[in-house]
Design a protein around this motif. Structure first.
Motif, PDB file in Angstrom:
ATOM      1  N   VAL A   6       0.839  -1.201   0.000  1.00 13.23           N
ATOM      2  CA  VAL A   6       0.000   0.000   0.000  1.00 13.23           C
ATOM      3  C   VAL A   6       0.875   1.252   0.000  1.00 13.23           C
ATOM      4  N   THR A   7       1.964   1.212   0.760  1.00 13.87           N
ATOM      5  CA  THR A   7       2.874   2.358   0.830  1.00 13.87           C
ATOM      6  C   THR A   7       3.498   2.648  -0.530  1.00 13.87           C
ATOM      7  N   PHE A   8       3.895   1.589  -1.243  1.00 12.64           N
ATOM      8  CA  PHE A   8       4.470   1.757  -2.578  1.00 12.64           C
ATOM      9  C   PHE A   8       3.461   2.404  -3.530  1.00 12.64           C
ATOM     10  N   ILE A   9       2.227   1.889  -3.544  1.00 16.95           N
ATOM     11  CA  ILE A   9       1.191   2.408  -4.451  1.00 16.95           C
ATOM     12  C   ILE A   9       0.824   3.843  -4.079  1.00 16.95           C
ATOM     13  N   LEU A  10       0.711   4.102  -2.780  1.00 16.57           N
ATOM     14  CA  LEU A  10       0.394   5.453  -2.315  1.00 16.57           C
ATOM     15  C   LEU A  10       1.468   6.441  -2.750  1.00 16.57           C
ATOM     16  N   THR A  11       2.730   6.047  -2.599  1.00 14.47           N
ATOM     17  CA  THR A  11       3.839   6.919  -3.000  1.00 14.47           C
ATOM     18  C   THR A  11       3.811   7.174  -4.501  1.00 14.47           C
ATOM     19  N   ALA A  12       3.564   6.111  -5.286  1.00 14.57           N
ATOM     20  CA  ALA A  12       3.491   6.255  -6.748  1.00 14.57           C
ATOM     21  C   ALA A  12       2.363   7.202  -7.139  1.00 14.57           C
ATOM     22  N   ALA A  13       1.210   7.062  -6.491  1.00 16.12           N
ATOM     23  CA  ALA A  13       0.052   7.909  -6.809  1.00 16.12           C
ATOM     24  C   ALA A  13       0.326   9.370  -6.477  1.00 16.12           C
ATOM     25  N   VAL A  14       0.971   9.619  -5.353  1.00 16.05           N
ATOM     26  CA  VAL A  14       1.316  10.994  -4.973  1.00 16.05           C
ATOM     27  C   VAL A  14       2.290  11.590  -5.986  1.00 16.05           C
ATOM     28  N   LEU A  15       3.289  10.793  -6.396  1.00 17.42           N
ATOM     29  CA  LEU A  15       4.259  11.271  -7.389  1.00 17.42           C
ATOM     30  C   LEU A  15       3.578  11.573  -8.717  1.00 17.42           C
ATOM     31  N   TRP A  16       2.654  10.707  -9.145  1.00 19.16           N
ATOM     32  CA  TRP A  16       1.909  10.964 -10.385  1.00 19.16           C
ATOM     33  C   TRP A  16       1.075  12.241 -10.270  1.00 19.16           C
ATOM     34  N   GLY A  17       0.485  12.440  -9.088  1.00 19.33           N
ATOM     35  CA  GLY A  17      -0.293  13.653  -8.879  1.00 19.33           C
ATOM     36  C   GLY A  17       0.551  14.907  -8.985  1.00 19.33           C
ATOM     37  N   MET A  18       1.779  14.836  -8.480  1.00 20.59           N
ATOM     38  CA  MET A  18       2.692  15.985  -8.538  1.00 20.59           C
ATOM     39  C   MET A  18       3.190  16.232  -9.954  1.00 20.59           C
ATOM     40  N   THR A  19       3.192  15.174 -10.782  1.00 24.19           N
ATOM     41  CA  THR A  19       3.699  15.291 -12.151  1.00 24.19           C
ATOM     42  C   THR A  19       2.935  16.345 -12.950  1.00 24.19           C
ATOM     43  N   GLY A  20       1.612  16.362 -12.782  1.00 23.32           N
ATOM     44  CA  GLY A  20       0.809  17.350 -13.494  1.00 23.32           C
ATOM     45  C   GLY A  20       1.206  18.771 -13.125  1.00 23.32           C
TER      46      GLY A  20
END
Length: 290
Positions: A6-20
């Motif tokens: 869950v921590t890995f997926i959460l971190t990936a999602a936050v990074l994707w959100g920041m990408t925009g």
């Protein structure tokens, strides 16, 4: 270790959100969405290729179908990245990210037509609910004019359709080979497609620009590190949990847009966004149970 997936997926999602948000900053500096998209994928290619060559014999593709599905996933990534940035340019990060997350609806509709999945009143209700959310989010209900222009809405939905293509093709390819193999082939195809789409002279000028570090950061958080984290996370997390946690991406993107870039959403747009995200979460939960 219990929550590492869950921590890995959460971190990936936050990074994707920041990408925009990072992409929006680069567009404000005058860089085109095509060039920004190319560098996001090119840096991602470098990262996944390093992952690939750690054990090259283990990761070599063994079937033609794996290569074909991975290549199709690359087409999906190219469309997703580029259309997402075009949508941000024409609307806002919050709108673009939310419309992109309509992808499960496109997957569901394709599954209906291909006979892969049975339809039900609940699933059709989810589709209608998402459509209502889109109308509210884009302002298409207003006779005085939509709050989001047609280009922003269509490119946002196009990024969702491309994301759906990536999800479908990636699952098919990953079933026949390793994730590093699939991602490496996908990003190679992505880079080839964007090479012919973007302005090559503009792309070359990035290498001597003071904005180069920002492009590298964009690629690392938007494709390199985030994709690797997501793949490791999805192997250790139930599909339902992964789908719900991934919804952090549009939320992060919206917060970044409002707090850092001073974007704004009306109350009705916010309601539309909530309807879409809640419905997609419910749909993902239902599909994981079937």
């Amino acid at each position: 270790m219990k929550y590492i997936g869950v921590t890995f997926i959460l971190t990936a999602a936050v990074l994707w959100g920041m990408t925009g948000g990072v992409a929006d900053i680069l567009m404000d500096k005058g860089w085109s969405p095509g060039v920004i998209s190319f560098y996001r994928g090119a840096v991602g290619l470098v990262c996944v290729f390093i992952w690939f060559i750690i054990k090259p014999r283990q990761h070599m593709p063994r079937t033609y179908s794996l290569v074909l599905w991975a290549a199709l996933a690359g087409v999906g990534v190219a469309g997703n990245f580029t259309l997402y940035f075009l949508s941000i340019e024409s609307s806002s990060i919050a709108v673009a990210a939310t419309l992109m997350y309509t992808a499960p609806v496109f997957v569901l509709l394709a599954s209906f037509f291909l006979g892969i999945e049975r339809s039900s009143w609940l699933k059709w209700g989810c589709i209608v609910s998402v459509l209502i959310g889109i109308v509210l989010l884009t302002g298409a209900y207003s006779s005085s004019g939509a709050s989001v222009n047609l280009t922003g809405a269509l490119t946002g939905l196009g990024s969702g359709l491309s994301y759906a293509l990536f999800i479908f093709a990636f699952k098919k390819a990953a079933a026949e080979g390793s994730a590093p193999t699939t991602l490496t082939i996908s990003f190679i195809i992505f880079s080839i497609l964007l090479f012919f789409y973007m302005d090559i002279q503009e792309a070359a000028s990035v290498l001597t620009s003071e904005d180069l570090p920002l492009f590298i950061v964009l690629g690392l958080i938007g494709a390199g590190i985030s994709f690797v984290l997501y793949v490791f996370g999805i192997k250790r997390t139930a599909p339902t949990t992964a789908s719900i946690v991934a919804m952090v991406e549009p939320v992060t993107a919206s917060i970044f847009g409002v707090l850092i870039l001073s974007d704004s959403l009306s109350l009705i747009q916010g309601a539309g966004m909530v309807i879409i995200l809640v419905t997609i979460t419910l749909l993902s939960f239902k599909q994981a149970q079937d």
